[in-house]
Write a protein that holds these residues in place. Structure first.
Motif, PDB file in Angstrom:
ATOM      1  N   GLU A 129       0.837  -1.206   0.000  1.00 50.38           N
ATOM      2  CA  GLU A 129       0.000   0.000   0.000  1.00 50.38           C
ATOM      3  C   GLU A 129       0.872   1.257   0.000  1.00 50.38           C
ATOM      4  N   LEU A 130       1.910   1.232   0.786  1.00 51.47           N
ATOM      5  CA  LEU A 130       2.813   2.385   0.861  1.00 51.47           C
ATOM      6  C   LEU A 130       3.537   2.585  -0.481  1.00 51.47           C
ATOM      7  N   ALA A 131       3.976   1.469  -1.088  1.00 48.48           N
ATOM      8  CA  ALA A 131       4.661   1.560  -2.390  1.00 48.48           C
ATOM      9  C   ALA A 131       3.732   2.192  -3.420  1.00 48.48           C
ATOM     10  N   GLN A 132       2.475   1.759  -3.386  1.00 50.66           N
ATOM     11  CA  GLN A 132       1.490   2.286  -4.331  1.00 50.66           C
ATOM     12  C   GLN A 132       1.262   3.788  -4.087  1.00 50.66           C
ATOM     13  N   THR A 133       1.167   4.171  -2.835  1.00 55.09           N
ATOM     14  CA  THR A 133       0.933   5.583  -2.500  1.00 55.09           C
ATOM     15  C   THR A 133       2.098   6.454  -2.987  1.00 55.09           C
ATOM     16  N   LEU A 134       3.303   5.911  -2.891  1.00 56.16           N
ATOM     17  CA  LEU A 134       4.489   6.677  -3.300  1.00 56.16           C
ATOM     18  C   LEU A 134       4.781   6.547  -4.796  1.00 56.16           C
ATOM     19  N   GLY A 135       4.009   5.689  -5.499  1.00 50.70           N
ATOM     20  CA  GLY A 135       4.285   5.441  -6.919  1.00 50.70           C
ATOM     21  C   GLY A 135       5.556   4.637  -7.093  1.00 50.70           C
ATOM     22  N   GLY A 136       5.846   3.759  -6.134  1.00 47.59           N
ATOM     23  CA  GLY A 136       7.072   2.955  -6.199  1.00 47.59           C
ATOM     24  C   GLY A 136       6.793   1.476  -6.410  1.00 47.59           C
ATOM     25  N   VAL A 137       7.828   0.686  -6.207  1.00 42.13           N
ATOM     26  CA  VAL A 137       7.778  -0.764  -6.429  1.00 42.13           C
ATOM     27  C   VAL A 137       8.120  -1.459  -5.101  1.00 42.13           C
ATOM     28  N   VAL A 138       7.531  -2.644  -4.897  1.00 45.07           N
ATOM     29  CA  VAL A 138       7.758  -3.366  -3.637  1.00 45.07           C
ATOM     30  C   VAL A 138       9.059  -4.172  -3.708  1.00 45.07           C
ATOM     31  N   GLY A 139       9.852  -4.085  -2.649  1.00 37.47           N
ATOM     32  CA  GLY A 139      11.039  -4.924  -2.508  1.00 37.47           C
ATOM     33  C   GLY A 139      10.880  -5.806  -1.277  1.00 37.47           C
ATOM     34  N   ILE A 160       1.414   6.531   5.283  1.00 41.22           N
ATOM     35  CA  ILE A 160       0.436   6.490   4.170  1.00 41.22           C
ATOM     36  C   ILE A 160      -0.599   7.602   4.361  1.00 41.22           C
ATOM     37  N   GLU A 161      -1.071   7.713   5.608  1.00 42.52           N
ATOM     38  CA  GLU A 161      -2.086   8.719   5.913  1.00 42.52           C
ATOM     39  C   GLU A 161      -1.545  10.129   5.614  1.00 42.52           C
ATOM     40  N   ALA A 162      -0.321  10.371   6.062  1.00 35.78           N
ATOM     41  CA  ALA A 162       0.278  11.695   5.859  1.00 35.78           C
ATOM     42  C   ALA A 162       0.457  11.994   4.368  1.00 35.78           C
ATOM     43  N   LEU A 163       0.884  10.978   3.618  1.00 35.49           N
ATOM     44  CA  LEU A 163       1.102  11.181   2.177  1.00 35.49           C
ATOM     45  C   LEU A 163      -0.218  11.460   1.466  1.00 35.49           C
ATOM     46  N   ARG A 164      -1.246  10.722   1.878  1.00 34.95           N
ATOM     47  CA  ARG A 164      -2.561  10.921   1.230  1.00 34.95           C
ATOM     48  C   ARG A 164      -3.113  12.311   1.540  1.00 34.95           C
ATOM     49  N   LYS A 165      -2.913  12.740   2.785  1.00 31.14           N
ATOM     50  CA  LYS A 165      -3.394  14.085   3.166  1.00 31.14           C
ATOM     51  C   LYS A 165      -2.685  15.128   2.323  1.00 31.14           C
ATOM     52  N   ARG A 166      -1.374  14.922   2.156  1.00 32.96           N
ATOM     53  CA  ARG A 166      -0.559  15.882   1.400  1.00 32.96           C
ATOM     54  C   ARG A 166      -1.001  15.944  -0.055  1.00 32.96           C
ATOM     55  N   LYS A 167      -1.347  14.748  -0.591  1.00 36.55           N
ATOM     56  CA  LYS A 167      -1.785  14.703  -2.000  1.00 36.55           C
ATOM     57  C   LYS A 167      -3.085  15.479  -2.173  1.00 36.55           C
ATOM     58  N   LYS A 168      -4.004  15.280  -1.196  1.00 30.86           N
ATOM     59  CA  LYS A 168      -5.313  15.960  -1.272  1.00 30.86           C
ATOM     60  C   LYS A 168      -5.134  17.471  -1.137  1.00 30.86           C
ATOM     61  N   GLY A 169      -4.288  17.840  -0.132  1.00 29.42           N
ATOM     62  CA  GLY A 169      -4.087  19.275   0.170  1.00 29.42           C
ATOM     63  C   GLY A 169      -3.359  19.910  -0.974  1.00 29.42           C
TER      64      GLY A 169
END
Ligand code: FAD
Ligand code: SF4
Ligand code: SF4
Length: 401
Positions: free
Chosen positions: A301-311, A392-401
């Protein structure tokens, strides 16, 4: 020395197979013109009765005629449709490293490109350090094939005698380089992570004994000195704008009948989001500390939020949290993203060798003494299961804001 024995049945198969027109049929027997022969071995491969043999002298230690550092230029193929035909990043990494070696030897850095056409290679490769580009043009090179590629490159090696030859430790590089080394009766050091010149010899460094020691390997008795180098280990130098290499078009006839293996079907196994882990800019990795497959999903979920890939660490892969294709490290993939986040990974040496060249490393671990912190730019001491959801929550808030 090359010889045709009495076993020759006059089938003529070797005549078109020779890229140099060195074989003629005389009285229904193959006769080799030694002046034209480069000992590429293509005729040996096609002879149905093993009538042709090549013996190579390895006693001579005078390598003064072997000069230059060569890099095999690899192209993206149809397993990476977006970039098909583009030069692979590892080739730029090798040219950057090869430039330093060539300068220390006082010799040329040469790029070897097998392609169906010239796409300005003298400019593109020149800017990354190449002095010369040896180009062999043939439609047969569009799809990689061991027999075709090794025949063409053997011919080039025998013609020009490089001192050093570098290949990416990619699927193709790991196929081509051993094939050439075996045909030439020379050594090959696989999966190098460091290269240097000492007393005129190539020092090839690679992890040994499970990554606990670094071994320095030399090949004083044979030429070229051959290595495969892991992608993402060597840094790419800044290109020199306007530097143009000398383009040398090589005339090598390729008989498509040399192709003993035909690709009937391709199945592309892309990682999440269609980006391969080795090319990703952002990687979010999880280890044993993620506890189980269910809890590992927060990494996805975090990788997806950041537009990254899972390792994943090997422990996470062994425990079934993620597939092997996501494993980072010595027995997985070496990565060098702009951002690497490690959650619940201790930082064993085998993991570190696969990610420590990442630009920015952020590690989350509840153990303040975890080794991963030794390579991390930002060390977060805490529970991964609490920190990942908050991030994840912080990143999503930032994206919305
Ligand atoms: P562990 O070492 O068990 O570490 C788990 C970490 O999670 C610990 O530091 C712990 O403090 C932390 N943790 C636990 N709970 C939490 C929590 N709630 N929050 C935050 N942190 C927590 N390994 C690789 O990764 N890649 C390879 O390619 C690789 N190749 C290998 C090749 C060979 C030949 C050998 C011998 C080993 C190889 N290994 C490889 C294995 C390697 O030695 C380690 O065993 C492995 O990397 C450990 O994975 P890990 O860090 O996930 O697990
Ligand atoms: Fe031709 Fe190569 Fe055979 Fe020599 S070894 S005769 S160059 S195919
Ligand atoms: Fe003779 Fe072998 Fe050549 Fe056929 S392929 S002509 S058998 S050397």
């Amino acid at each position: 020395m090359i010889e045709v024995s009495v076993k020759c049945i006059g089938c003529t198969k070797c005549v078109p197979a020779c890229p140099f027109g060195a074989i003629a049929m005389v009285s229904k027997k193959a006769v080799i013109n030694l002046e034209a022969c480069t000992f590429c071995g293509a005729c040996v491969q096609v002879c149905p009765v093993e009538a042709i043999s090549i013996t190579r002298e390895v006693s001579s230690k005078d390598f003064s005629s072997y000069k230059g550092v060569w890099v095999w230029v690899e192209f993206e193929d149809s397993t990476n449709l977006d970039k098909q035909g583009e030069i692979k990043k590892v080739s730029y990494e090798l040219l950057s490293e090869g430039r330093k070696l060539a300068d220390q030897l006082g010799q040329d850095l040469c790029a070897v490109a097998l392609s169906d056409k010239n796409s300005n290679y003298e400019k593109v490769l020149g800017e990354y350090g190449a002095d010369k580009v040896y180009l062999v043009e043939n439609a047969e090179f569009v799809q990689y094939n061991t027999d075709i590629y090794s025949t063409a490159i053997m011919a080039l090696i025998n013609r020009h005698k490089p001192a050093v030859f570098l290949f990416g430790a990619t699927v193709k590089g790991r196929d081509l380089a051993p094939r050439l080394a075996a045909a030439l009766y020379v050594g090959l050091t696989a999966d190098c992570t460091g290269l240097a010149i000492r007393d005129g010899l190539l020092i090839q460094s690679r992890p040994a004994f499970g990554g606990n020691i670094m071994a320095d390997i030399i090949a004083p008795n044979s030429r070229p000195q051959m290595s495969t180098v892991r992608p993402n280990v060597m840094k790419i130098s800044r290109p020199v704008t306007g530097k143009i290499a000398i383009l040398i078009r090589e005339d090598i006839k390729i008989d498509k009948n040399l192709r003993r293996v035909k690709i009937l079907e391709r199945k592309i196994d892309e990682n999440q989001g269609g980006v391969k882990i080795e090319n990703a800019n952002i990687i979010v990795s999880g280890g044993r500390g993620m506890k189980n497959k269910e809890k590992f999903k927060i990494i996805e979920e975090l990788a997806q939020t950041l537009g990254g890939v899972v390792g994943a660490s090997r422990a996470a892969v062994d425990l079934g949290f993620k597939e092997k294709s996501h494993q980072v490290g010595q027995s997985g993939t070496t990565v060098s993203p702009r951002l690497y986040l490690a959650f619940g990974i201790s930082g064993a040496v085998q993991h570190l060798v696969g990610m420590k060249t990442s630009d920015i490393i952020i590690a989350v671990n509840k153990d303040p003494n975890a080794s991963i912190f030794s390579v991390a730019k930002y060390a977060v001491i805490g529970d991964a299961h609490e920190i990942a959801p908050k991030l994840i929550e912080a990143l999503r808030k930032r994206k919305k804001g």
